[in-house]
Design an enzyme around this catalytic site. Structure first.
Site, PDB file in Angstrom:
ATOM      1  N   ASP A  42       0.835  -1.204   0.000  1.00 16.61           N
ATOM      2  CA  ASP A  42       0.000   0.000   0.000  1.00 16.61           C
ATOM      3  C   ASP A  42       0.873   1.259   0.000  1.00 16.61           C
ATOM      4  O   ASP A  42       0.357   2.381  -0.092  1.00 16.61           O
ATOM      5  CB  ASP A  42      -1.002   0.000   1.166  1.00 16.61           C
ATOM      6  CG  ASP A  42      -0.327  -0.005   2.524  1.00 16.61           C
ATOM      7  OD1 ASP A  42       0.915  -0.169   2.587  1.00 16.61           O
ATOM      8  OD2 ASP A  42      -1.035   0.151   3.535  1.00 16.61           O
ATOM      9  N   SER A  43       2.197   1.071   0.061  1.00  9.38           N
ATOM     10  CA  SER A  43       3.114   2.196  -0.147  1.00  9.38           C
ATOM     11  C   SER A  43       2.892   2.796  -1.534  1.00  9.38           C
ATOM     12  O   SER A  43       3.336   3.916  -1.818  1.00  9.38           O
ATOM     13  CB  SER A  43       4.573   1.752   0.013  1.00  9.38           C
ATOM     14  OG  SER A  43       4.829   0.571  -0.705  1.00  9.38           O
ATOM     15  N   ASP A  81      -1.361  -6.156  -0.607  1.00 16.71           N
ATOM     16  CA  ASP A  81      -1.542  -5.497   0.691  1.00 16.71           C
ATOM     17  C   ASP A  81      -3.005  -5.132   0.918  1.00 16.71           C
ATOM     18  O   ASP A  81      -3.642  -4.531   0.048  1.00 16.71           O
ATOM     19  CB  ASP A  81      -0.707  -4.208   0.711  1.00 16.71           C
ATOM     20  CG  ASP A  81       0.131  -4.078   1.961  1.00 16.71           C
ATOM     21  OD1 ASP A  81      -0.060  -4.871   2.901  1.00 16.71           O
ATOM     22  OD2 ASP A  81       0.984  -3.174   1.984  1.00 16.71           O
ATOM     23  N   LYS A 110      -1.412  -9.400   2.724  1.00 13.97           N
ATOM     24  CA  LYS A 110      -0.695  -8.950   3.928  1.00 13.97           C
ATOM     25  C   LYS A 110      -1.585  -7.956   4.653  1.00 13.97           C
ATOM     26  O   LYS A 110      -2.246  -7.137   4.015  1.00 13.97           O
ATOM     27  CB  LYS A 110       0.627  -8.282   3.553  1.00 13.97           C
ATOM     28  CG  LYS A 110       1.330  -7.646   4.749  1.00 13.97           C
ATOM     29  CD  LYS A 110       2.762  -7.251   4.438  1.00 13.97           C
ATOM     30  CE  LYS A 110       2.923  -5.885   3.805  1.00 13.97           C
ATOM     31  NZ  LYS A 110       2.364  -4.741   4.577  1.00 13.97           N
ATOM     32  N   GLU A 112      -1.757  -5.361   8.339  1.00 18.16           N
ATOM     33  CA  GLU A 112      -0.974  -4.762   9.425  1.00 18.16           C
ATOM     34  C   GLU A 112      -1.605  -4.995  10.793  1.00 18.16           C
ATOM     35  O   GLU A 112      -2.818  -4.870  10.945  1.00 18.16           O
ATOM     36  CB  GLU A 112      -0.857  -3.241   9.197  1.00 18.16           C
ATOM     37  CG  GLU A 112      -0.004  -2.885   8.008  1.00 18.16           C
ATOM     38  CD  GLU A 112       0.226  -1.371   7.891  1.00 18.16           C
ATOM     39  OE1 GLU A 112      -0.139  -0.613   8.797  1.00 18.16           O
ATOM     40  OE2 GLU A 112       0.791  -0.977   6.848  1.00 18.16           O
ATOM     41  N   GLU A 179       8.823  -4.159  10.610  1.00 15.77           N
ATOM     42  CA  GLU A 179       9.323  -2.886  10.070  1.00 15.77           C
ATOM     43  C   GLU A 179       9.862  -2.004  11.195  1.00 15.77           C
ATOM     44  O   GLU A 179       9.176  -1.763  12.207  1.00 15.77           O
ATOM     45  CB  GLU A 179       8.176  -2.189   9.327  1.00 15.77           C
ATOM     46  CG  GLU A 179       8.599  -0.877   8.696  1.00 15.77           C
ATOM     47  CD  GLU A 179       7.607  -0.332   7.666  1.00 15.77           C
ATOM     48  OE1 GLU A 179       6.644  -1.043   7.307  1.00 15.77           O
ATOM     49  OE2 GLU A 179       7.808   0.802   7.221  1.00 15.77           O
TER      50      GLU A 179
HETATM   51  O1  KIV Z   1       3.467  -1.163   1.671  1.00 12.09           O
HETATM   52  C1  KIV Z   1       4.626  -1.559   1.693  1.00 12.09           C
HETATM   53  O2  KIV Z   1       5.432  -1.284   0.797  1.00 12.09           O
HETATM   54  C2  KIV Z   1       5.058  -2.356   2.825  1.00 12.09           C
HETATM   55  C3  KIV Z   1       6.533  -2.630   2.951  1.00 12.09           C
HETATM   56  C4  KIV Z   1       7.229  -1.415   3.379  1.00 12.09           C
HETATM   57  C5  KIV Z   1       6.787  -3.791   3.812  1.00 12.09           C
HETATM   58  O3  KIV Z   1       4.268  -2.749   3.616  1.00 12.09           O
END
Ligand code: KIV
Length: 262
Positions: A42-43, A81, A110, A112, A179
């Site tokens: 989600d970055s 994500d 994934k 959080e 992280e």
């Molecule tokens: O969203 C992302 O890129 C991440 C990584 C920094 C692990 O969760």
């Protein structure tokens, strides 16, 4: 790579390499390397859309990016994500969100944090979808954490992160991203789990590493976080190429005869 292979790799002591990716052409390049897996993180909200944080990511943003990465890397193991709050709704809606990422081409999702997520994770896993956890600095909680800060420096938070890692393993996660936590804590957690810990800013005592593609390619013009290693000065190279193109156009040296049709 498959989800069960993550655990085999840990048993064999073979580190796992993961990289973020949000588009098809980068994915095609990654697919030609030895990298083990791709995270459609989600970055993307920050890297691709220019937002200040990952809070602006939505399923509507993440699913098409996941599909683009799948088109570029048809055989890669892709983790999609779960964006901000998309796993904090009723189980039916969570599964609908998971469905969108999986049908877009993800092999796993994934999400959080552990607090309040354990039943949801178990439900997703019981539904046949591998889940990767994410602890330490969880950027979707940046407002609660008070900024992008190293987590687990005090005894109490060290203990909490370790407990949460054990809970994620018990809930069925096949791996956990850690992280921005002290290397000693990440190593200790890795040693207490049978699933791999993939670190980002978590030192070298873990079972694998992940970096944001644009960070490691040096595409950022600002200051990098301490944990980033630049493998390329991408922004400089691209700027030079664009400037050269501009110069060639105004000097009328592009296109040449060879680059033109008769
Ligand atoms: O969203 C992302 O890129 C991440 C990584 C920094 C692990 O969760």
């Amino acid at each position: 790579m498959t989800a069960p292979e993550f655990i085999t790799r840990k048993e064999q002591g073979l580190p796992i390499s993961m990289i973020t990716c949000y588009d098809s052409w980068s994915a095609a390049i990654i697919a030609e390397t030895g990298l083990d897996c791709i995270l459609v993180g989600d970055s993307a909200s920050m890297v691709m859309h220019g937002y200040e944080s990952t809070i602006n990511a939505t399923i509507e943003m993440m699913a098409p990016l996941t599909a683009a990465v799948r088109r570029g890397a048809p055989d890669a193991f892709i983790i999609g994500d779960m964006p901000f709050l998309s796993n904090r709704v009723s189980l039916d809606i969570v599964l609908e969100n998971v469905r969108q990422l999986m049908q877009a081409g993800a092999n796993a999702v994934k999400l959080e944090g552990a607090r309040g997520n354990l039943k949801t994770i178990a439900h997703i896993v019981d539904s046949g979808v591998p889940v990767m956890g994410h602890l330490g600095l969880t950027p979707q909680s940046v407002n609660q954490l008070g900024g992008y800060k190293v987590q687990g420096k005090e005894d109490q938070t060290r203990f909490m992160i370790k407990e949460e890692a054990l809970q994620l393993e018990k809930a069925g996660c096949f791996a956990i991203v850690m992280e921005c936590i002290p290397g000693s804590l990440a190593k200790e957690i890795s040693g207490s789990l049978s699933i791999p810990v993939i670190g980002i800013g978590a030192g070298n005592g873990v079972d694998g590493q992940v970096l944001v593609l644009q960070d490691m390619l040096g595409m950022n013009t600002g200051k990098d976080p301490k944990f980033v290693r630049r493998y390329l000065e991408g922004a400089n190279l691209i700027r030079e190429a664009l400037d050269q193109y501009h110069q060639d156009v105004i000097a009328r040296t592009f296109p040449s005869r060879k680059e033109s049709y008769k």
